[in-house]
Structures are given as structure tokens and as C-alpha cells.
Design a protein around this motif. Structure first.
Motif: not given
Length: 277
Positions: A24-30, A255-258
């Protein structure tokens, strides 16, 4: 991941989401994990270190028992320090609670009377931990289920005193505030308005469950973040500005998407406040 990173909204990392989290490359994700699950090595540690190469990581401990009448376990601290050195987390945190007593271990985060002696004891334990880890940690406000007698200190005043005495940060769990306000009958909005913005290094969001027989809310982390908690979160961020925010989910993991959708909702709140400022 080394160096300074901009933390937005993150999620608690679960093994079933490893592949999606890594990619996943979502901005700010940690991501945040309980270090106790990774301190013995093996495959879990190997994949955690792969995640740490791609994403900022936080270690959120549950076993230091900072409020107990004893110093933190030195062997545990050594193992935690080894994990910190390996994984390079950007945040390390623990709970304002106790779970061990004279060699007995309890699978819970237990309350204590907020006395002057407790302040001195916990301050010393935080300092021991920070010296052993070579870095400051953050302390999380607890969830409450009953009125405990013997308090000399208001909870927020105690947390702020700990931060000033030790240099630790504060992890503000808004679900804990909502649950405790319902169970003990205080005003969650007032609590958040009084919480010291200067000390907040991280914010937690989570879901809760109901014990209808006891008329209690339970900090169970097994449901989506509830709307009253989202409302409190928006109010807090509007006051204090963007802070690293984690969506916790430990039971009935979706699930990951949720899960990512909840995380994105928190990120949108952070982005909106950043634009206004």
C-alpha cells in the motif's frame, strides 16, 4: 525506515494484511504493532522488519506495567530495546496502567488510585524505560469501568505532570475517553478541551462493544469506530491540529479494504484541518 517522516493516519498491523500493507502506498500511512508479539524472533519478526523498510512503524506496548509497585522488568526492557534497534520505530508507547503484581501476571490493563506516591512511582518507571530504550515514549490515557476511590489527582493533571516531569509524550485514545465518559458519567467534550495539546504525540481511534446488563461500554477494539468517537476526533483535531492518528482493530478484523476506508476517513480529517491552517 530511517529519517524524519510525516505521519498521517495509520492502522494496527495484522498478519492477515501483510501483503496488502507491504504494497500500500497511501499518503501518510503507518502501522502499529504490540512489540510483545515480535520480541522472540521468527517469521513474524522477519515480516515486520520488511514492513519497516517500506512504512513508518510504531510499537505500542502492553506489558511494561508502569503503574505497578515495582520497577519495569529489566529483561523485558532489554528485549524491547533490541526490537527498537532492529525495527527503528518512529513512535513507542505504553499504557497508564498495571498488569503485574509480585510476580503474578494479569491479562488486562488495570487501574490505580491517582495519588502523589503513584505519580512519583510512575514517573520513575517511565524514566527507567526511556533510559533503557534511549528515547522518549508516549503514555496512553486508560479506559474506566467503575469509580475507583482514593484519587488525589485529576487524570488529565496527572498525565500532564508525568509529561512535564519525564519528557514523555501523551497518547490520547479518544475511544477510551468516550467509553470512560459513558461509564463514569463525565463530559467527554470537556475532557478533550482540557487535554494538553502540547504533549499529544499520537491519537488512537477504535470501536467499542456494549455490556447491556451492566450498562457499560467496553473498549474492545472489535468494531468500526463509532460516530460519537469520530465527532470527538474532529473536534480535537480542529483544536490541536493534525497529529499521527491510528485506527485500532484487534477483534473481528475486517478485510483490508474496509480497514483502509476507516483509515482514509481519519486522513481526510487531518488533511482538511491542515488546509484550514
Amino acid at each position: 525506515m530511517n529519517g524524519q517522516v510525516a505521519l498521517g493516519a495509520g492502522v494496527g498491523l495484522k498478519a492477515e494484511h501483510y501483503a496488502q500493507a507491504l504494497a500500500c502506498g497511501a499518503e501518510g500511512l503507518w502501522f502499529e504493532v504490540h512489540p510483545e508479539n515480535y520480541m522472540v524472533g521468527g517469521p513474524r519478526l522477519a515480516w515486520l522488519l520488511r514492513i519497516a523498510e517500506r512504512h513508518p512503524l510504531s510499537l505500542h506496548g502492553v506489558a511494561l506495567s508502569l503503574a505497578t509497585d515495582a520497577e519495569p522488568d529489566r529483561l523485558h526492557l532489554q528485549r524491547l530495546r533490541a526490537l527498537v534497534d532492529q525495527a527503528g520505530p518512529v513512535l513507542v508507547s505504553e499504557h497508564l496502567a498495571w498488569s503485574t503484581w509480585r510476580g503474578a501476571y494479569h491479562p488486562d490493563l488495570l487501574p490505580f488510585p491517582r495519588t502523589g506516591e503513584a505519580l512519583r512511582r510512575i514517573s520513575r518507571n517511565i524514566q527507567i524505560c526511556q533510559e533503557a530504550l534511549g528515547r522518549p515514549i508516549a503514555i496512553e490515557n486508560p479506559s474506566h469501568y467503575l469509580q475507583l476511590q482514593g484519587h488525589d489527582w485529576d487524570e488529565i493533571d496527572l498525565l500532564e505532570a508525568l509529561a512535564r516531569r519525564t519528557g514523555c509524550g501523551l497518547l490520547l485514545d479518544i475511544n477510551n475517553v468516550h467509553v470512560s465518559a459513558h461509564n463514569l458519567g463525565f463530559d467527554a467534550i470537556d475532557y478533550l478541551a482540557r487535554f494538553p495539546a502540547w504533549a499529544i504525540s499520537e491519537v488512537h481511534l477504535a470501536g467499542y462493544s456494549h455490556d447491556d446488563q451492566a450498562c457499560l461500554l467496553i473498549d474492545s477494539h472489535d468494531a468500526p469506530v463509532a460516530e460519537p468517537v469520530w465527532a470527538l476526533y474532529r473536534r480535537l483535531i480542529a483544536r490541536v491540529g493534525p497529529r499521527p492518528t491510528l485506527v485500532e482493530r484487534d477483534g473481528h478484523v475486517p478485510p483490508w479494504a474496509q480497514l483502509l476506508n476507516e483509515r482514509d476517513r481519519a486522513q481526510a480529517t487531518l488533511n482538511a484541518v491542515e488546509v484550514l491552517r
